[in-house]
Design an enzyme around this catalytic site. Sequence first.
Site, mmCIF file in Angstrom:
data_model
loop_
_atom_site.group_PDB
_atom_site.id
_atom_site.type_symbol
_atom_site.label_atom_id
_atom_site.label_comp_id
_atom_site.label_asym_id
_atom_site.label_seq_id
_atom_site.Cartn_x
_atom_site.Cartn_y
_atom_site.Cartn_z
ATOM 1 N N LYS A 98 0.855 -1.177 0.000
ATOM 2 C CA LYS A 98 0.000 0.000 0.000
ATOM 3 C C LYS A 98 0.898 1.236 0.000
ATOM 4 O O LYS A 98 1.679 1.453 0.925
ATOM 5 C CB LYS A 98 -0.914 0.015 1.220
ATOM 6 N N ARG B 179 -10.915 9.544 1.589
ATOM 7 C CA ARG B 179 -10.848 10.193 2.900
ATOM 8 C C ARG B 179 -12.018 11.150 3.097
ATOM 9 O O ARG B 179 -12.509 11.316 4.215
ATOM 10 C CB ARG B 179 -9.503 10.910 3.044
ATOM 11 N N LYS C 69 1.157 10.166 5.318
ATOM 12 C CA LYS C 69 1.338 8.836 5.901
ATOM 13 C C LYS C 69 2.616 8.181 5.385
ATOM 14 O O LYS C 69 2.730 6.958 5.329
ATOM 15 C CB LYS C 69 0.112 7.981 5.598
ATOM 16 N N GLU D 185 7.629 -6.680 1.269
ATOM 17 C CA GLU D 185 6.431 -6.564 2.096
ATOM 18 C C GLU D 185 5.500 -7.767 1.898
ATOM 19 O O GLU D 185 4.961 -8.321 2.866
ATOM 20 C CB GLU D 185 5.680 -5.273 1.760
ATOM 21 N N LYS E 285 -2.151 -1.505 -3.718
ATOM 22 C CA LYS E 285 -3.007 -0.315 -3.705
ATOM 23 C C LYS E 285 -2.125 0.927 -3.803
ATOM 24 O O LYS E 285 -1.161 1.032 -3.045
ATOM 25 C CB LYS E 285 -3.821 -0.292 -2.403
ATOM 26 N N SER F 257 -10.208 5.439 -5.003
ATOM 27 C CA SER F 257 -11.155 6.540 -5.189
ATOM 28 C C SER F 257 -10.669 7.580 -6.193
ATOM 29 O O SER F 257 -11.469 8.110 -6.971
ATOM 30 C CB SER F 257 -11.436 7.202 -3.841
ATOM 31 N N TYR G 291 -15.222 0.635 -7.262
ATOM 32 C CA TYR G 291 -16.512 1.290 -7.056
ATOM 33 C C TYR G 291 -17.423 1.105 -8.259
ATOM 34 O O TYR G 291 -18.616 1.396 -8.194
ATOM 35 C CB TYR G 291 -16.298 2.774 -6.750
#
Length: 337
Positions: A201, A211, A225, A241, A256, A282, A321
């Site tokens: 991610k 968000r 982040k 990872e 992602k 998104s 979505y």
Amino acid sequence: MTSRQFPATRMRRMRRDDFSRRMMRENTLTPADLIWPVFVLDGEGQREAVPSMPDVERLSLDLLIEEAREARDLGIPVLALFPVVEPSLKSELAEESYSAGGLIQRSVRELKRAVPELGIMTDVALDPYTSHGQDGILDADGYVLNDRTVETLLKQALSHAEAGADIIAPSDMMDGRIGTIRQVLEKERLHNTRIMAYSAKYASSYYGPFRDAVGSASNLGRADKATYQMDSANGDEALHEVALDLAEGADMVMVKPGMPYLDVVRRVKDEFRVPTFAYQVSGEYAMHMAAFDNGWLDVDAVMLESLMCFKRAGADGVLTYFAKRAARLLAGGSDET
């Protein structure tokens, strides 16, 4: 590869007709390849538009159950739940994240009761529940504490599994959280609770509309982040990872965002040959919708092409979505919402 030369080989020959194009098609897209991310909020009869994500709504549980039944009937196998948490329930330590009576825990129980055939996946992360919008517990300097955060994530994951979630999906990017969660699930005899790890991610700028949808954008403010999500410049790190999460007990892994990181999807699939998923996030959705709304791109053709690209890159499934609209088209029905 055997040398093939023109005119003995004419590549267009097999493209001549629809039947031969279908005969040699390397990948297919079906509703079973789609996971539908949905936003749930408290109350009854509540439906709120997400301004930055046209046609996406936050739904109260009663309305979400209706949508879940339709998703099942369309052949979509899994709903991914994301909570819209009341500001009064947010805190520095995110205690609401593991409340047995919390929004997600209640939603899982009711969805499994109403639509037992549908897989329910839950997001394990603290950002919807923290007053600061970060995915973890902060120290005095604002740095996210890894091990302290994992303690809370464990409580959250266990509460989701006990509520009946089929898949828990840690999206926080804390080190060691998969192994800790798996050990406790085994100890509690929750052997069949699956883990889809957000293993690669990235600290992406494509997450803004999400968000907005869950209400963490204002809490996060201008912070980022980058100390726990991955640098977008890195590819080899993603393989590291993924290897760690698989060793710790993940059943499935995720990359992602999606389309800007299809190279990472391909590398993960080639290297590990495990169930690999990607999230058409998104920001990707919002960009497509902006082009569709302006008449710049053909809605259905581009939507399906974008999803097929994930399959070609090696993804076993896609969180999108567009899931319900795409499933209708793939079933040969109307795409009207």
